[in-house]
Design a protein around this motif. Structure first.
Motif, mmCIF file in Angstrom:
data_model
loop_
_atom_site.group_PDB
_atom_site.id
_atom_site.type_symbol
_atom_site.label_atom_id
_atom_site.label_comp_id
_atom_site.label_asym_id
_atom_site.label_seq_id
_atom_site.Cartn_x
_atom_site.Cartn_y
_atom_site.Cartn_z
ATOM 1 N N ASP A 111 -0.639 3.451 1.763
ATOM 2 C CA ASP A 111 -1.352 4.272 3.063
ATOM 3 C C ASP A 111 -0.256 4.312 4.011
ATOM 4 O O ASP A 111 0.239 3.355 4.816
ATOM 5 C CB ASP A 111 -2.303 3.680 3.307
ATOM 6 C CG ASP A 111 -3.067 3.988 4.777
ATOM 7 O OD1 ASP A 111 -2.568 5.382 5.552
ATOM 8 O OD2 ASP A 111 -4.210 4.035 5.028
ATOM 9 N N SER B 84 -11.085 3.856 7.510
ATOM 10 C CA SER B 84 -11.729 3.679 5.747
ATOM 11 C C SER B 84 -10.598 4.398 4.744
ATOM 12 O O SER B 84 -10.615 3.675 3.687
ATOM 13 C CB SER B 84 -12.633 2.798 5.382
ATOM 14 O OG SER B 84 -13.407 4.481 5.523
ATOM 15 N N ASP C 116 -3.993 4.938 -1.993
ATOM 16 C CA ASP C 116 -3.818 4.157 -2.814
ATOM 17 C C ASP C 116 -4.052 4.950 -4.423
ATOM 18 O O ASP C 116 -3.764 4.219 -4.676
ATOM 19 C CB ASP C 116 -3.703 2.763 -2.835
ATOM 20 C CG ASP C 116 -3.829 1.722 -1.273
ATOM 21 O OD1 ASP C 116 -2.583 2.172 -1.254
ATOM 22 O OD2 ASP C 116 -3.907 1.156 -0.949
ATOM 23 N N THR D 196 0.766 -0.570 0.252
ATOM 24 C CA THR D 196 -0.281 0.208 0.039
ATOM 25 C C THR D 196 0.971 0.933 0.015
ATOM 26 O O THR D 196 2.031 1.248 0.186
ATOM 27 C CB THR D 196 -0.870 -0.116 1.101
ATOM 28 O OG1 THR D 196 -1.572 1.078 1.353
ATOM 29 C CG2 THR D 196 0.364 0.160 2.887
ATOM 30 N N GLN E 259 -7.684 3.875 3.449
ATOM 31 C CA GLN E 259 -6.220 2.983 3.151
ATOM 32 C C GLN E 259 -6.700 3.182 1.371
ATOM 33 O O GLN E 259 -5.612 3.415 0.658
ATOM 34 C CB GLN E 259 -6.351 1.497 2.768
ATOM 35 C CG GLN E 259 -4.787 1.060 2.674
ATOM 36 C CD GLN E 259 -4.560 -0.452 3.065
ATOM 37 O OE1 GLN E 259 -5.339 -0.539 4.127
ATOM 38 N NE2 GLN E 259 -4.133 -1.439 2.108
ATOM 39 N N LYS E 260 -7.966 3.029 0.795
ATOM 40 C CA LYS E 260 -8.898 2.799 -0.886
ATOM 41 C C LYS E 260 -8.149 3.870 -1.557
ATOM 42 O O LYS E 260 -6.772 4.000 -1.950
ATOM 43 C CB LYS E 260 -9.412 2.437 -0.519
ATOM 44 C CG LYS E 260 -10.408 2.200 -2.476
ATOM 45 C CD LYS E 260 -11.608 2.381 -2.777
ATOM 46 C CE LYS E 260 -11.906 1.917 -4.055
ATOM 47 N NZ LYS E 260 -13.605 1.270 -4.310
#
Length: 528
Positions: free
Chosen positions: A53, A193, A199, A51, A195-196
């Protein structure tokens, strides 16, 4: 609070943080992103990244990318990780080393131009504390982090923590723009939430911003136009490619398709010609043997004197021949360059080995050497190393059978303390000698060798004293005493500190290894 301005107090050295080259993904050398054009930099490495993140990253490639995108409160200069220096902030501490006050310096901004404030620091780090599954979560264990004012952050520790500045230099603890991350799923209560989002975009203050991420092939970075720090890059675009085979990395570098190759082995480095520069240094990881001291695991071979016999039976120079460029003999459980490391390692002494065997009552029983056979460390293959160890111990009257197994299979036995005689490795999580105290009796690695605290209360006490030290000089002395005691009596046999080689074309400069973040991309510049 009795405080003093920190001129960093921990003497460390050039060390390594998880310096393993990843092997995931396929080769992507011919993807159209070559090194032509002075505005672009192309780097080949075997990916170890999950990742971008920073709150979730804790892999070598991930740390390198995080360093380019996000800044931390504390930094190191160049490849030297001996002395933490101010990054985004300077700091003071109390005499007990339980309270640290960080003050943001200058008028630094995020990539969207908004100023960095204390609230961003507190959010960034509390976000990691709230995510129990985040890999860097353990780095902040036992810490309370509070905002004092817009420029000031206070860290309070449950125990003395002189290593805190070194910990905070880890790229996984990079500071994010709290407003942006909160708008995209960020939280400090464990429900995060974001991280998406992270990325696909970056929310930091580093010299680069994220352009694209493909975990199987490449990461593309572009210059952060709002960056106002002192590490502005000369490149507008950087392509970090996943090239898992070192032979392909070598071909790309020689052919001009890349400018930097990060994973060439010792033999390849030794054969490089003109036009290529190599930064070759010890990594800070240690390859060692352990002899389990639990009778339930090792039976009548659970005797620390047998470990002593093995320690003096080995020809370390001959073992080092298998390690290649940059490698050195381990001088103890604390690798060379770290605070408290010993100046020299054990030398072969077959008379001492024989005396220790006699004292142990060894009568020729067979030791089964367990080790991972598919996971080279710093270019060191464990199978030929185990074979050479077996041959040397045979000459010393010690019978060894080899029991190789895949890493994934053997790891459980090692971690759960089920190996009677094992060949393994250990690397630091941050640039401080506290990383090696777990080798002590009753501690994490000691227990993997069946070595309980009551087996050696003296060494257990030395380790506890080093962990609790609040004075820099006393701390160094305690680590040295720990290293000396472990070399004399422990069930571990440190052998090799593998090398780390970073190779670059003569068209660039500044591609050097750093133990904390692998390589600082922003420091790479066109030669001349």
């Amino acid at each position: 609070m009795s405080s003093r301005r920190i001129t960093p107090v921990i003497a460390l050295g050039a060390v390594a943080l998880l310096a393993l080259a990843g092997c995931s993904g396929g080769n992507s050398a011919n993807n159209g992103d070559n090194s032509s054009g002075s505005d672009s930099l192309v780097i080949d490495t075997a990916f170890s990244i999950e990742t971008t993140d920073p709150g979730h990253t804790y892999d070598p490639t991930g740390n390198m990318i995080a360093k380019a995108l996000y800044e931390t409160l504390v930094d190191f200069e160049g490849s030297d990780v001996s002395t933490p220096v101010p990054g985004l902030a300077s700091w003071e501490q109390n005499d007990e080393a339980t309270e640290f006050t960080f003050t943001l310096e200058g008028d630094r901004v995020f990539s969207d131009g908004t100023p960095i404030e204390a609230k961003d620091v507190v959010f960034s780090l509390q976000r990691i504390q709230g995510m129990e599954d985040a890999k860097p979560n353990f780095l902040l264990g036992g810490l309370t982090i509070t905002e004092v004012d817009d420029k000031t952050i206070r860290f309070t520790s449950e125990t003395p923590l002189l290593q805190l500045p070194a910990i905070l230099a880890n790229p996984a603890l990079g500071i994010v723009n709290s407003d942006v991350v909160l708008e995209n799923g960020g939280a400090t209560d464990g429900t995060d939430s974001a991280q998406k989002f992270l990325d696909g975009a970056s929310a930091g203050s580093g010299p680069f911003v994220l352009d694209t991420l493909d975990l199987s092939s490449q990461v593309v970075l572009t210059k952060n136009d709002e960056y106002n720090g002192d590490e502005a890059s000369d490149y507008k675009r950087v392509v970090v490619r996943n090239v898992s085979e070192s032979a392909t990395q070598l071909a790309n570098l020689k052919g001009g398709d890349s400018m930097v190759a990060m994973d060439l082995n010792g033999d390849q480095v030794a054969g490089l010609g003109d036009g290529i520069t190599v930064d070759s240094v010890p990594s800070g990881q240690t390859i060692f043997l352990l002899l389990n001291q639990s009778e339930a695991v090792a039976g009548d071979l659970a005797n620390v004197k047998i470990a002593e016999a093995i320690r003096y039976a080995l020809d370390y120079d001959a073992l080092l021949e298998l390690a290649g460029a940059g490698s050195v003999q381990a001088t103890g459980v604390i690798p060379p360059g770290f605070e408290g490391a010993l100046d020299s390692g054990v030398e072969q002494d077959l008379d001492k080995s024989a005396a220790a065997l006699e004292e142990a009552g060894y009568t020729g029983q067979t030791l089964k050497l367990q080790f991972p056979n598919d996971y080279p460390v710093g270019g060191v293959e464990f199978t030929p190393l185990a074979e050479r160890i077996q041959a040397q111990l045979k000459d010393a009257g010690i019978t060894v059978d080899l029991a190789p197994a895949p890493f994934a299979t053997e790891l459980d036995a090692y971690v759960n303390g089920a190996e009677g005689f094992g060949l393994w490795f250990w690397g630091p999580d941050y640039a401080d000698s506290a990383n090696f105290l777990p080798f002590g009796p009753g501690l994490k690695v000691g227990l993997r060798a069946g070595w309980a605290a009551e087996a050696n209360p003296e060494i257990a006490g030395i380790a506890a004293g080093a962990a609790a030290a609040t004075d820099a000089d006393q701390r160094t002395a305690a680590f040295t005493e720990f290293a000396e005691a472990m070399q004399a009596e422990g069930p571990f046999v440190p052998m090799i500190v593998p090398g780390r080689n970073i190779s670059s074309a003569d068209s660039v400069k500044g591609a050097v290894y750093n133990s904390v973040w692998e390589m600082d991309i922003a420091e790479i510049a066109p030669a001349g």
